[in-house]
Scaffold this active site. Structure first.
Site, PDB file in Angstrom:
ATOM      1  N   TYR A  12      54.988  65.546  24.114  1.00  0.00           N
ATOM      2  CA  TYR A  12      54.738  66.683  23.220  1.00  0.00           C
ATOM      3  C   TYR A  12      56.024  67.461  22.936  1.00  0.00           C
ATOM      4  O   TYR A  12      56.166  68.046  21.874  1.00  0.00           O
ATOM      5  CB  TYR A  12      53.728  67.644  23.848  1.00  0.00           C
ATOM      6  CG  TYR A  12      52.279  67.312  23.571  1.00  0.00           C
ATOM      7  CD1 TYR A  12      51.730  66.127  24.039  1.00  0.00           C
ATOM      8  CD2 TYR A  12      51.478  68.191  22.867  1.00  0.00           C
ATOM      9  CE1 TYR A  12      50.402  65.832  23.796  1.00  0.00           C
ATOM     10  CE2 TYR A  12      50.145  67.899  22.624  1.00  0.00           C
ATOM     11  CZ  TYR A  12      49.612  66.722  23.090  1.00  0.00           C
ATOM     12  OH  TYR A  12      48.301  66.438  22.846  1.00  0.00           O
ATOM     13  N   LYS A  46      50.766  55.321  33.769  1.00  0.00           N
ATOM     14  CA  LYS A  46      50.894  53.958  33.237  1.00  0.00           C
ATOM     15  C   LYS A  46      52.138  53.360  33.881  1.00  0.00           C
ATOM     16  O   LYS A  46      53.097  52.953  33.211  1.00  0.00           O
ATOM     17  CB  LYS A  46      50.986  54.010  31.698  1.00  0.00           C
ATOM     18  CG  LYS A  46      50.928  52.667  31.000  1.00  0.00           C
ATOM     19  CD  LYS A  46      49.555  52.006  31.014  1.00  0.00           C
ATOM     20  CE  LYS A  46      49.628  50.627  30.405  1.00  0.00           C
ATOM     21  NZ  LYS A  46      48.362  49.856  30.534  1.00  0.00           N
ATOM     22  N   ASP A  91      44.498  53.305  31.250  1.00  0.00           N
ATOM     23  CA  ASP A  91      43.467  52.468  30.593  1.00  0.00           C
ATOM     24  C   ASP A  91      42.272  52.287  31.518  1.00  0.00           C
ATOM     25  O   ASP A  91      41.112  52.424  31.110  1.00  0.00           O
ATOM     26  CB  ASP A  91      44.062  51.120  30.122  1.00  0.00           C
ATOM     27  CG  ASP A  91      44.900  50.411  31.174  1.00  0.00           C
ATOM     28  OD1 ASP A  91      45.173  51.000  32.242  1.00  0.00           O
ATOM     29  OD2 ASP A  91      45.280  49.240  30.931  1.00  0.00           O
ATOM     30  N   ASP A 122      45.410  65.079  27.374  1.00  0.00           N
ATOM     31  CA  ASP A 122      44.808  65.434  26.084  1.00  0.00           C
ATOM     32  C   ASP A 122      43.694  64.452  25.753  1.00  0.00           C
ATOM     33  O   ASP A 122      42.570  64.840  25.408  1.00  0.00           O
ATOM     34  CB  ASP A 122      45.888  65.401  24.991  1.00  0.00           C
ATOM     35  CG  ASP A 122      45.332  65.712  23.620  1.00  0.00           C
ATOM     36  OD1 ASP A 122      44.572  66.691  23.505  1.00  0.00           O
ATOM     37  OD2 ASP A 122      45.631  64.974  22.666  1.00  0.00           O
ATOM     38  N   ASP A 160      39.241  64.895  26.229  1.00  0.00           N
ATOM     39  CA  ASP A 160      38.277  64.739  25.133  1.00  0.00           C
ATOM     40  C   ASP A 160      37.193  63.728  25.523  1.00  0.00           C
ATOM     41  O   ASP A 160      36.012  63.929  25.255  1.00  0.00           O
ATOM     42  CB  ASP A 160      38.967  64.252  23.845  1.00  0.00           C
ATOM     43  CG  ASP A 160      39.352  65.397  22.915  1.00  0.00           C
ATOM     44  OD1 ASP A 160      39.678  66.486  23.427  1.00  0.00           O
ATOM     45  OD2 ASP A 160      39.333  65.200  21.686  1.00  0.00           O
TER      46      ASP A 160
HETATM   47  C1  IPM Z   1      44.197  70.386  22.924  1.00  0.00           C
HETATM   48  C2  IPM Z   1      44.523  70.141  21.475  1.00  0.00           C
HETATM   49  C3  IPM Z   1      45.997  70.442  21.246  1.00  0.00           C
HETATM   50  C4  IPM Z   1      46.782  69.496  22.118  1.00  0.00           C
HETATM   51  C5  IPM Z   1      46.453  70.357  19.771  1.00  0.00           C
HETATM   52  C6  IPM Z   1      45.674  71.310  18.891  1.00  0.00           C
HETATM   53  C7  IPM Z   1      47.921  70.594  19.619  1.00  0.00           C
HETATM   54  O1  IPM Z   1      44.170  68.859  21.108  1.00  0.00           O
HETATM   55  O2  IPM Z   1      44.401  71.514  23.405  1.00  0.00           O
HETATM   56  O3  IPM Z   1      43.720  69.444  23.577  1.00  0.00           O
HETATM   57  O4  IPM Z   1      47.013  68.329  21.726  1.00  0.00           O
HETATM   58  O5  IPM Z   1      47.183  69.904  23.205  1.00  0.00           O
HETATM   59 MG    MG Z   2      43.109  67.767  22.608  1.00  0.00          MG
END
Ligand code: IPM
Ligand code: MG
Length: 361
Positions: free
Chosen positions: A142, A191, A223, A247, A251
């Site tokens: 990042y 990884k 993975d 990240d 999710d």
């Molecule tokens: C998160 C989001 C952010 C990230 C984006 C909006 C930059 O996806 O907080 O998970 O990738 O960190």
């Molecule tokens: Mg995110």
């Protein structure tokens, strides 16, 4: 005691979820006699439209004067064509970096009432799960060198994944400390079969582990971790991982709890000031329609009370109120519940607020 909260509503559904969380904080204020003051700051596309900068200097100044930040969401198609440093996402990345908030906690809990909402089969989620992703937040790909250029073969681009020993050490410590207050298991996800950064990560994590002999440490490739999360999520307690892997994995795990709208996060450095935001994005297609699930942001406010303000009892009162609302079978449209009653953002917020109580102890 008065706590100063910087309020960064942002774009899309951001303003609605932040509004809900503030209503809950106001209810907590009444019930527990704690005072909050709110300080609005511009972030993201909204800030870009107003000032030409997604993260105006004034925003950072206000944030530095506050005890914590309540953050909604940033981004939207409208700003997709902007250069990297002017995109709405630059706001959240810039605030994380400015506050040196390298430690990102993302708890993913499957509420028993929401078992049917999980896309996993019943036999897999029978016993529920309670995972805490500890994501490194101010390093890695990042924030590494980025560029787009052209050579004789055409356009090229690069983003560099880079970690220092110090960056890995401090986040590993946070993960082991978190595990000490939980089931004492850390799965470090990397990884290392391919990446140099991951091999350094593994080495440093093992060194830090020496200071936490009670905690069981396991290494897992990213993975495999993605696959294991859907095969048997209850095997995980604390997951320690890098910025990009965290990240993605958070999710995935959020969806296993029934909806990405449910997951909160806390981002902190070494001090008490933190950034509290849902893990979901700005969801422009449902913005302003009273459809968004505010629970991820409300739970983020609860994390603020606990981690930045040292008010665990007030935090528990919010979590308990949410459980009661689920017991009564109310939910927003993103969550499926057998025999449930679908309500909008405002109504679920009102129901949660109504259920907040100051328990006996
Ligand atoms: C998160 C989001 C952010 C990230 C984006 C909006 C930059 O996806 O907080 O998970 O990738 O960190
Ligand atoms: Mg995110």
């Amino acid at each position: 005691m008065t706590y100063r909260i910087a309020v960064a509503r942002g774009d899309g559904v951001g303003p609605e979820v932040v509004e809900s969380a503030m209503q809950i904080l106001e209810r907590v204020s009444e019930v527990f006699g704690i005072d909050f003051t709110y300080h609005d700051v511009l972030v993201g596309g909204a800030a870009y439209d107003a000032t030409g900068n997604p993260l105006p200097e004034e925003t950072l100044d206000t944030i530095r004067e506050c005890d914590s930040v309540l953050f909604g969401a940033v981004g939207g198609d409208k700003w997709d064509g902007l250069p990297h440093e002017l995109r709405p996402e630059a706001a959240i990345l810039g605030i994380r970096k400015a506050l040196m908030a390298y430690s990102n906690l993302r708890p993913g809990i499957l509420y028993p009432q929401l078992k049917e909402a999980s896309p996993l089969k019943n036999h897999i989620v029978e016993d529920g799960f309670d995972i805490c992703v500890v994501r490194e937040l101010t390093g890695g790909i990042y924030f590494g060198r980025k560029r787009t250029w052209e050579d004789e073969n055409g356009e090229r681009a690069e983003d560099v994944e880079e970690y220092s020993r110090e960056e890995i050490e401090r986040i590993a410590r946070k993960a082991f400390q978190a595990a000490m207050g939980r089931s004492k298991r850390v799965t470090s996800v990397d990884k290392a079969n391919v990446l140099h950064t991951s091999r350094l990560w593994r080495k440093v994590v093992e060194e830090v582990h020496v200071d936490y002999p009670e905690v069981e440490l396991l290494h897992m490739y990213i993975d495999n971790a993605c696959m294991q999360a859907v095969r048997n999520p209850s095997q995980f307690d604390v997951i320690l991982t890098s910025n990009i892997f965290g990240d993605i994995l958070s999710d995935e795990i959020s969806m296993l709890t029934g909806s990405i709208g449910l997951l909160p996060s806390a981002s902190m450095g070494d001090g008490r000031r933190g950034i509290y935001e849902p893990i979901h994005g700005s969801a422009p297609t449902i913005a302003g329609m009273d459809r968004v699930n505010p629970i991820g942001t409300i739970l983020s406010a609860a994390m603020m009370l606990e981690h930045s303000f040292g008010l665990p009892k007030a935090a528990r009162s919010i979590e308990d109120a949410i459980k009661k609302v689920f017991d009564e079978k109310y939910h927003t449209e993103d969550v499926f519940m057998e025999g449930g009653k679908t309500v909008g953002t405002k109504e679920i917020t009102r129901l949660i607020a109504k259920n907040i109580e100051n328990g006996a102890n």
